[in-house]
Design an enzyme around this catalytic site. Structure first.
Site, PDB file in Angstrom:
ATOM      1  N   CYS A   4       0.794  -1.222   0.021  1.00  0.00           N
ATOM      2  CA  CYS A   4       0.048   0.084  -0.090  1.00  0.00           C
ATOM      3  C   CYS A   4       0.763   1.249  -0.183  1.00  0.00           C
ATOM      4  CB  CYS A   4      -0.900   0.148   1.132  1.00  0.00           C
ATOM      5  SG  CYS A   4      -2.043  -1.395   1.322  1.00  0.00           S
ATOM      6  N   GLY A  59      -0.452   0.242  -5.039  1.00  0.00           N
ATOM      7  CA  GLY A  59      -1.670  -0.473  -4.684  1.00  0.00           C
ATOM      8  C   GLY A  59      -2.518  -0.075  -5.651  1.00  0.00           C
ATOM      9  N   ASN A  84       0.131   1.168   5.715  1.00  0.00           N
ATOM     10  CA  ASN A  84       1.073   0.290   4.945  1.00  0.00           C
ATOM     11  C   ASN A  84       1.592  -0.731   5.673  1.00  0.00           C
ATOM     12  OD1 ASN A  84       4.260   0.634   3.005  1.00  0.00           O
ATOM     13  ND2 ASN A  84       2.771  -0.927   2.793  1.00  0.00           N
ATOM     14  N   GLY A  85       1.568  -1.954   5.502  1.00  0.00           N
ATOM     15  CA  GLY A  85       2.279  -2.850   6.337  1.00  0.00           C
ATOM     16  C   GLY A  85       1.503  -4.069   6.572  1.00  0.00           C
ATOM     17  N   TYR A  95      12.506  -3.606  -5.921  1.00  0.00           N
ATOM     18  CA  TYR A  95      11.409  -3.590  -6.757  1.00  0.00           C
ATOM     19  C   TYR A  95      10.044  -2.655  -6.752  1.00  0.00           C
ATOM     20  CZ  TYR A  95       7.159  -5.670  -8.707  1.00  0.00           C
ATOM     21  OH  TYR A  95       5.733  -5.567  -9.354  1.00  0.00           O
ATOM     22  N   SER A 132      11.023  -2.869 -13.719  1.00  0.00           N
ATOM     23  CA  SER A 132      11.688  -2.813 -12.673  1.00  0.00           C
ATOM     24  C   SER A 132      13.590  -3.079 -13.010  1.00  0.00           C
ATOM     25  CB  SER A 132      11.466  -3.530 -11.697  1.00  0.00           C
ATOM     26  OG  SER A 132      10.160  -3.819 -11.603  1.00  0.00           O
ATOM     27  N   ASP A 187      14.837  -7.672 -11.863  1.00  0.00           N
ATOM     28  CA  ASP A 187      15.148  -7.445 -10.507  1.00  0.00           C
ATOM     29  C   ASP A 187      14.737  -8.608  -9.584  1.00  0.00           C
ATOM     30  OD1 ASP A 187      12.117  -6.698 -11.220  1.00  0.00           O
ATOM     31  OD2 ASP A 187      11.927  -7.010  -9.094  1.00  0.00           O
ATOM     32  N   CYS A 223       6.251 -13.285   2.253  1.00  0.00           N
ATOM     33  CA  CYS A 223       6.383 -11.921   2.896  1.00  0.00           C
ATOM     34  C   CYS A 223       5.265 -11.933   3.843  1.00  0.00           C
ATOM     35  CB  CYS A 223       6.554 -10.815   1.926  1.00  0.00           C
ATOM     36  SG  CYS A 223       6.520  -9.030   3.050  1.00  0.00           S
TER      37      CYS A 223
HETATM   38  O1  PRP Z   1       8.474 -14.765 -11.320  1.00  0.00           O
HETATM   39  P1  PRP Z   1       7.228 -13.796 -11.530  1.00  0.00           P
HETATM   40  O2  PRP Z   1       6.063 -14.415 -10.716  1.00  0.00           O
HETATM   41  O3  PRP Z   1       6.827 -13.754 -12.890  1.00  0.00           O
HETATM   42  O4  PRP Z   1       7.571 -12.310 -10.945  1.00  0.00           O
HETATM   43  C1  PRP Z   1       8.571 -11.741 -11.336  1.00  0.00           C
HETATM   44  C2  PRP Z   1       8.209 -10.446 -12.076  1.00  0.00           C
HETATM   45  O5  PRP Z   1       7.174  -9.654 -11.436  1.00  0.00           O
HETATM   46  C3  PRP Z   1       7.760  -8.204 -11.613  1.00  0.00           C
HETATM   47  O6  PRP Z   1       7.240  -7.675 -12.679  1.00  0.00           O
HETATM   48  P2  PRP Z   1       6.075  -6.993 -12.942  1.00  0.00           P
HETATM   49  O7  PRP Z   1       5.048  -7.732 -13.579  1.00  0.00           O
HETATM   50  O8  PRP Z   1       5.455  -6.272 -11.767  1.00  0.00           O
HETATM   51  O9  PRP Z   1       6.370  -5.729 -13.937  1.00  0.00           O
HETATM   52  P3  PRP Z   1       7.096  -4.293 -13.526  1.00  0.00           P
HETATM   53  O10 PRP Z   1       8.614  -4.524 -13.240  1.00  0.00           O
HETATM   54  O11 PRP Z   1       7.026  -3.541 -14.698  1.00  0.00           O
HETATM   55  O12 PRP Z   1       6.683  -3.742 -12.261  1.00  0.00           O
HETATM   56  C4  PRP Z   1       9.181  -8.410 -11.587  1.00  0.00           C
HETATM   57  O13 PRP Z   1       9.860  -7.403 -12.053  1.00  0.00           O
HETATM   58  C5  PRP Z   1       9.436  -9.696 -12.358  1.00  0.00           C
HETATM   59  O14 PRP Z   1       9.538  -9.316 -13.791  1.00  0.00           O
HETATM   60  N1  GLN Z   2      -0.279  -4.015   1.623  1.00  0.00           N
HETATM   61  C1  GLN Z   2      -0.633  -3.094   2.598  1.00  0.00           C
HETATM   62  O1  GLN Z   2       0.471  -2.348   3.012  1.00  0.00           O
HETATM   63  C2  GLN Z   2      -1.708  -3.641   3.092  1.00  0.00           C
HETATM   64  C3  GLN Z   2      -2.140  -2.966   4.391  1.00  0.00           C
HETATM   65  C4  GLN Z   2      -3.270  -3.655   5.135  1.00  0.00           C
HETATM   66  N2  GLN Z   2      -2.576  -4.803   5.722  1.00  0.00           N
HETATM   67  C5  GLN Z   2      -4.343  -4.330   4.238  1.00  0.00           C
HETATM   68  O2  GLN Z   2      -4.235  -5.489   4.312  1.00  0.00           O
HETATM   69  O3  GLN Z   2      -5.248  -3.467   4.008  1.00  0.00           O
END
Ligand code: PRP
Ligand code: GLN
Length: 480
Positions: A5, A32, A106-107, A249, A290, A358, A394
């Protein structure tokens, strides 16, 4: 694909905060995309507009006009706890005996259920199943007995987990960062007021200046007349647990987090990636978005070492495709990668290609991409990743995947290389990340790459007393 978030809080001298809050949320949209909301206070009453969907769709000009008041908070949500509907959308508002509260989070709390049960026994009625409402009720309860600063401190002592909060108590806007500083939060100055927000890019959007990061365990209280702010160091810990993934990322490359510009961090990680596991090839391609800064750092280091490697933007991203994560099935996620990325054949055909990303989470992107590149005529495809393997989930507010969905959850680097059909695969070491962030491993949250967390999580190990040896490494096909 893996989101969390974004929060913001603004106090202005003499104009409504709704528009600047709206622009800030636009700047934080990448954090988000499930819901967006703003709560303001005009000195007499609270005004709120919270809606599912993207910022641009969630507010009409009329909605913004009805959000009166020069103080307010905002939120963009990706859910990590609680339902994906308006009941959990934020900012969360509660009215109680001595006033009103709005809260953006956020968290992720690790003891929300326990506190929620306790408060329910005391008669608190909850309208959602999320962790944010628990914080709001706990704070409302403490505010019945304590002044604002002491009430926040009591709540901070009670809640465990990661949280960067912007809070509105009547017309006063506050910002709080958890004692480990897991999620980012910073403070900025505007021409006519102050802003608290997850990322400094939102301050830039408002033509403001970043003052500094909010410190772990610190409370910042903005003056409702927009003339200043007060700070209180409420909790101090020996170690921080900054999320390294923010730099790798999540955050925008143009944001400064914990004093480091994300773009420069990524470029340096790219240089280190070349140093640790550079591979000769004809061309280096970033996986957008990214992967871009990593790849430019990687190519620069390679060229400085005398390599003839060429850097090319050989993968085009369709900017209208949403984040692949939102696709509910694996089949749709795979299709989304194809919709999202298209190789430029001339940069690839007949060449040895290195792609830089990334992270690998489920492995969907890299598997699909390697196939695409080989179909487009690449002779070899090498993969270099600017983070260590993601081996564990996470719990700190990032929705990545469950352990069994993670490609590195139970596989070695060589097994992953084989599964994604890369000619070689290497990840960056944890030490390279700590060095680049100029910190020690004990001051980072490395839960997703070590499986040991800086918080006590049921069924998981903690890293607060033991630091495990390095996990990571490289793989090339065995000579057979
Ligand atoms: O192994 P996966 O489950 O496929 O996840 C990894 C991918 O997801 C993210 O990209 P994203 O689609 O968010 O694009 P972005 O880098 O443009 O934000 C990240 O940069 C990788 O490319
Ligand atoms: N991604 C977040 O930081 C989420 C905040 C909060 N735990 C929710 O679920 O709304």
């Amino acid at each position: 694909m893996h989101e969390k978030c974004g929060v913001v809080g603004i106090s202005l001298r003499d104009r409504n905060a709704a528009r600047p809050l709206y622009y800030s949320l636009y700047a934080l949209q990448h954090r988000g995309q499930e819901s967006a909301g703003i709560v303001t206070h005009d000195g007499f009453q609270q005004h709120s507009h919270v809606e599912m969907g993207l910022v641009g769709d969630a507010f009409s000009p009329g909605d913004l006009e009805s959000l009166n008041g020069s103080n307010g908070i905002g939120h963009v949500r990706y859910p990590t706890a609680g339902s994906v509907n308006t009941s959990c959308a934020q900012p969360f508002s509660v009215s109680f005996k001595s006033g009103s509260l709005g809260l953006s989070h956020n968290g992720n709390l690790v003891n929300a259920d326990e506190i929620g049960d306790e408060l329910a026994d005391l008669g608190h009625a909850f309208t959602s199943d999320g962790d944010t409402e628990v914080i709001a009720h706990d704070l409302a309860r403490n505010l019945l007995e304590e002044d604002l600063v002491r009430a926040v401190k009591r709540t901070m002592e009670r809640i465990h987990g990661s949280y960067s909060l912007t809070i509105m108590h009547d017309e006063t806007v506050l910002g709080v960062r958890d004692p480990e500083g897991n999620r980012p939060l910073c403070i900025g100055e505007l021409e006519d007021g102050y802003v608290l927000t997850s990322e400094s890019a939102a301050i830039d959007t408002l033509d403001g200046d970043l003052i500094r990061d909010v410190k772990p365990g610190e409370l910042v209280v903005l003056h409702p007349d927009g003339t200043g702010y007060d700070t209180y160091q409420l909790i101090e810990r020996e170690n921080t647990a900054h999320c390294f993934f923010e730099h790798v990322y999540f955050a925008r490359p143009d944001s400064t987090i914990d004093e480091s510009l994300v773009y420069e961090v990524r470029r340096e990680l790219g240089r280190k990636l070349w140093g640790e596991s550079g591979v000769e090839s004809d061309v280096v391609l970033p996986v957008p978005d990214s992967g871009r800064a990593f790849a430019s750092g990687y190519a620069e280091a390679a060229q400085n070492d005398g390599s003839d490697i060429e850097f090319a933007e050989g993968l085009m991203k369709n900017r209208y495709v949403g984040r692949t994560f939102i696709m509910p099935t694996q089949d749709e996620r795979e299709r989304a990668v194809r919709l999202k990325l298209n190789p430029i054949k001339s940069t690839i055909e007949g060449k040895k290609v290195t792609i830089i990303d990334d992270s690998i989470v489920r492995g969907t992107t890299s598997t699909q991409l390697i196939e695409l590149l080989k179909d487009a005529g690449a002779e070899e495809v090498h993969v270099r990743i600017g983070a260590p393997p993601i081996v564990a989930p996470c719990y700190m507010g990032i929705d990545m995947a469950s352990r069994d969905e993670l490609i590195a959850g139970d596989q070695s680097v060589e097994e992953i290389r084989d599964e994604i059909e890369a000619d070689s695969l290497s990840y960056l070491s944890i030490d390279a990340i700590a060095q680049t962030l100029e910190t020690s491993r004990t001051d980072l949250c490395l839960g997703c790459v070590t499986g040991e967390y800086p918080y006590d999580i049921e069924g998981e190990e903690t890293d607060r007393d033991v630091i495990r040896p390095e996990i990571g490494g490289s793989a090339t096909p065995a000579d057979d």
